[in-house]
Design a protein around this motif. Sequence first.
Motif, mmCIF file in Angstrom:
data_model
loop_
_atom_site.group_PDB
_atom_site.id
_atom_site.type_symbol
_atom_site.label_atom_id
_atom_site.label_comp_id
_atom_site.label_asym_id
_atom_site.label_seq_id
_atom_site.Cartn_x
_atom_site.Cartn_y
_atom_site.Cartn_z
ATOM 1 N N LEU A 165 19.687 -0.542 7.549
ATOM 2 C CA LEU A 165 19.796 -0.514 6.077
ATOM 3 C C LEU A 165 18.692 0.317 5.439
ATOM 4 C CD1 LEU A 165 20.597 -4.300 5.464
ATOM 5 C CD2 LEU A 165 22.221 -2.391 5.559
ATOM 6 N N THR A 166 17.786 0.898 6.256
ATOM 7 C CA THR A 166 16.674 1.677 5.708
ATOM 8 C C THR A 166 16.991 3.175 5.779
ATOM 9 O OG1 THR A 166 15.513 1.579 7.869
ATOM 10 C CG2 THR A 166 15.011 -0.138 6.250
ATOM 11 N N ASN A 167 16.277 3.936 6.594
ATOM 12 C CA ASN A 167 16.532 5.366 6.701
ATOM 13 C C ASN A 167 16.338 5.834 8.150
ATOM 14 O OD1 ASN A 167 13.638 5.964 7.108
ATOM 15 N ND2 ASN A 167 13.430 5.488 4.936
ATOM 16 N N LYS A 168 16.664 7.069 8.410
ATOM 17 C CA LYS A 168 16.670 7.588 9.780
ATOM 18 C C LYS A 168 15.295 7.495 10.437
ATOM 19 C CE LYS A 168 17.672 11.742 12.489
ATOM 20 N NZ LYS A 168 18.052 13.187 12.436
ATOM 21 N N LEU A 169 14.233 7.856 9.713
ATOM 22 C CA LEU A 169 12.894 7.839 10.284
ATOM 23 C C LEU A 169 12.497 6.422 10.690
ATOM 24 C CD1 LEU A 169 10.238 9.209 11.010
ATOM 25 C CD2 LEU A 169 9.549 9.008 8.605
ATOM 26 N N THR A 170 12.806 5.448 9.857
ATOM 27 C CA THR A 170 12.474 4.059 10.171
ATOM 28 C C THR A 170 13.261 3.576 11.386
ATOM 29 O OG1 THR A 170 12.159 3.706 7.804
ATOM 30 C CG2 THR A 170 12.210 1.758 9.190
ATOM 31 N N VAL A 171 14.526 3.964 11.474
ATOM 32 C CA VAL A 171 15.348 3.598 12.632
ATOM 33 C C VAL A 171 14.750 4.180 13.909
ATOM 34 C CG1 VAL A 171 17.608 3.883 13.724
ATOM 35 C CG2 VAL A 171 17.472 3.338 11.281
ATOM 36 N N GLU A 172 14.329 5.438 13.853
ATOM 37 C CA GLU A 172 13.729 6.073 15.027
ATOM 38 C C GLU A 172 12.437 5.371 15.443
ATOM 39 O OE1 GLU A 172 13.342 10.062 13.640
ATOM 40 O OE2 GLU A 172 15.418 10.615 14.151
ATOM 41 N N ALA A 227 8.528 5.745 2.196
ATOM 42 C CA ALA A 227 8.445 7.203 2.005
ATOM 43 C C ALA A 227 9.834 7.827 1.920
ATOM 44 C CB ALA A 227 7.647 7.833 3.133
ATOM 45 N N GLY A 228 10.714 7.433 2.825
ATOM 46 C CA GLY A 228 12.085 7.925 2.770
ATOM 47 C C GLY A 228 12.325 9.245 3.464
ATOM 48 N N LEU A 288 0.828 -1.214 0.000
ATOM 49 C CA LEU A 288 0.000 0.000 0.000
ATOM 50 C C LEU A 288 0.861 1.263 0.000
ATOM 51 C CD1 LEU A 288 -2.718 -1.257 2.474
ATOM 52 C CD2 LEU A 288 -3.156 -0.517 0.122
ATOM 53 N N ALA A 289 1.943 1.238 0.753
ATOM 54 C CA ALA A 289 2.833 2.406 0.782
ATOM 55 C C ALA A 289 3.501 2.624 -0.570
ATOM 56 C CB ALA A 289 3.894 2.229 1.871
ATOM 57 N N SER A 290 3.828 1.521 -1.259
ATOM 58 C CA SER A 290 4.497 1.619 -2.555
ATOM 59 C C SER A 290 3.517 1.873 -3.693
ATOM 60 C CB SER A 290 5.283 0.335 -2.841
ATOM 61 O OG SER A 290 6.229 0.081 -1.818
ATOM 62 N N GLY A 291 2.247 1.528 -3.490
ATOM 63 C CA GLY A 291 1.270 1.655 -4.560
ATOM 64 C C GLY A 291 1.436 0.600 -5.633
ATOM 65 N N ASP A 292 2.189 -0.437 -5.323
ATOM 66 C CA ASP A 292 2.430 -1.547 -6.253
ATOM 67 C C ASP A 292 3.461 -2.452 -5.576
ATOM 68 O OD1 ASP A 292 2.370 -3.208 -8.420
ATOM 69 O OD2 ASP A 292 2.668 -1.638 -9.910
ATOM 70 N N PHE A 293 4.158 -3.267 -6.377
ATOM 71 C CA PHE A 293 5.189 -4.147 -5.809
ATOM 72 C C PHE A 293 6.272 -3.283 -5.154
ATOM 73 C CE2 PHE A 293 8.329 -7.369 -5.330
ATOM 74 C CZ PHE A 293 7.653 -8.581 -5.391
ATOM 75 N N PRO A 294 6.588 -3.550 -3.876
ATOM 76 C CA PRO A 294 7.569 -2.706 -3.179
ATOM 77 C C PRO A 294 8.989 -2.974 -3.645
ATOM 78 C CG PRO A 294 6.901 -4.533 -1.782
ATOM 79 C CD PRO A 294 6.033 -4.599 -3.004
ATOM 80 N N PRO A 295 9.923 -2.089 -3.321
ATOM 81 C CA PRO A 295 11.334 -2.337 -3.651
ATOM 82 C C PRO A 295 11.791 -3.663 -3.049
ATOM 83 C CG PRO A 295 11.014 -0.069 -2.945
ATOM 84 C CD PRO A 295 9.725 -0.768 -2.691
ATOM 85 N N ILE A 296 12.484 -4.473 -3.822
ATOM 86 C CA ILE A 296 12.858 -5.821 -3.392
ATOM 87 C C ILE A 296 13.728 -5.790 -2.135
ATOM 88 C CG2 ILE A 296 14.901 -5.946 -4.876
ATOM 89 C CD1 ILE A 296 12.423 -8.809 -4.040
ATOM 90 N N GLY A 297 14.576 -4.770 -2.013
ATOM 91 C CA GLY A 297 15.427 -4.658 -0.835
ATOM 92 C C GLY A 297 14.611 -4.496 0.436
ATOM 93 N N LEU A 298 13.611 -3.623 0.404
ATOM 94 C CA LEU A 298 12.757 -3.421 1.569
ATOM 95 C C LEU A 298 11.927 -4.662 1.865
ATOM 96 C CD1 LEU A 298 11.453 0.261 1.139
ATOM 97 C CD2 LEU A 298 13.252 -0.601 2.650
ATOM 98 N N LEU A 299 11.495 -5.345 0.828
ATOM 99 C CA LEU A 299 10.716 -6.569 1.030
ATOM 100 C C LEU A 299 11.542 -7.616 1.781
ATOM 101 C CD1 LEU A 299 8.087 -8.100 0.494
ATOM 102 C CD2 LEU A 299 9.042 -8.835 -1.695
ATOM 103 N N ILE A 300 12.803 -7.760 1.409
ATOM 104 C CA ILE A 300 13.681 -8.721 2.084
ATOM 105 C C ILE A 300 13.952 -8.284 3.517
ATOM 106 C CG2 ILE A 300 16.011 -9.692 2.108
ATOM 107 C CD1 ILE A 300 15.935 -9.552 -0.974
ATOM 108 N N ILE A 301 14.266 -6.994 3.700
ATOM 109 C CA ILE A 301 14.574 -6.479 5.035
ATOM 110 C C ILE A 301 13.405 -6.686 5.992
ATOM 111 C CG2 ILE A 301 14.933 -4.335 6.353
ATOM 112 C CD1 ILE A 301 16.663 -3.377 3.973
#
Length: 306
Positions: free
Chosen positions: A123-130, A172-173, A48-61
């Motif tokens: 391996l993601t971003n600052k907001l996700t880490v927080e 979102a990033g 839903l956040a991606s609006g389609d198939f998400p980035p493969i890296g995030l899917l694995i993480i």
Amino acid sequence: MARTQPVSAVSRWPQVRERLVEYARLARMHRPIGALLLLWPTWWALWLASGDFPPIGLLIIFTLGVWLMRSAGCVVNDLADRKFDPEVKRTRERPLAAGTVAPREAIGVFLALIALAFALVLLTNKLTVELSVIGAFLAVTYPFMKRYTYLPQVYLGCAFGWSIPMAFAAVAGSWDAFVKLLPLCGLLFLANILYSTIYDTEYAMVDRDDDIRIGVKSTAILFGDADLPILGILMVTFLGAMALVAQRGHLHWVYFVGIGIAAMMFAWQLWIMRRREREACFAAFHNNNWVGAVLWLGILLGYALR
């Protein structure tokens, strides 16, 4: 004077393997249902956040993170309940309850799992880490809620559902992009609280008699004889929230086929639980894995056919 022969790694392997098997049992690696119930809402969020198939890296993480955090949650849950579990038929053979794993070993396993999960988040971003810090707090404190409130299942929904805002933040990033996705993220988070309350109440109905005897609280005890009608209301509300997701997420109408199938599954759960037998309640709990899978498939097709 005779020399002491060094113990080779090969000769020690049976003991090491035995410990690893016990640690895996402690982390419920042999029972993936809990991880799957956490995985489906996480995948809902990624799509839903991606609006389609998400980035493969995030899917694995996030897929690996789900398994690690669910395992860590099981370990801390058993640490918190190690005095209660021997009194409950279903849990008395768990490693801590049975004494096959020491508390200090369990703490080590928990710290290792948390460290691996946090390494993935980095391996993601600052907001996700927080946001992951809040998620870790929810996971660690959840097992103690059953001592103070009759709503630990609702708290579990928050703990299990925290992967949803994390997934939205990862896609979102940035904070500005995340805010734009917040209405959909919030709706899905609330829907997941309902979903978790449904299946964990069914799970708690299995142990209701034992929990009453030892003084552990749950929604199954709180609802009492009204448990099935209340579950029915929660199921309808959950499906309504997931239907609203279609409007927010701009999904193809095929998504509603998934909603319809999930509704039939919920009806089946209520039917088999009508006598409140332990085995039936446990079967209904397990069936929620397929509810989550069907809704994910609906989201997947809802974007693919748009």
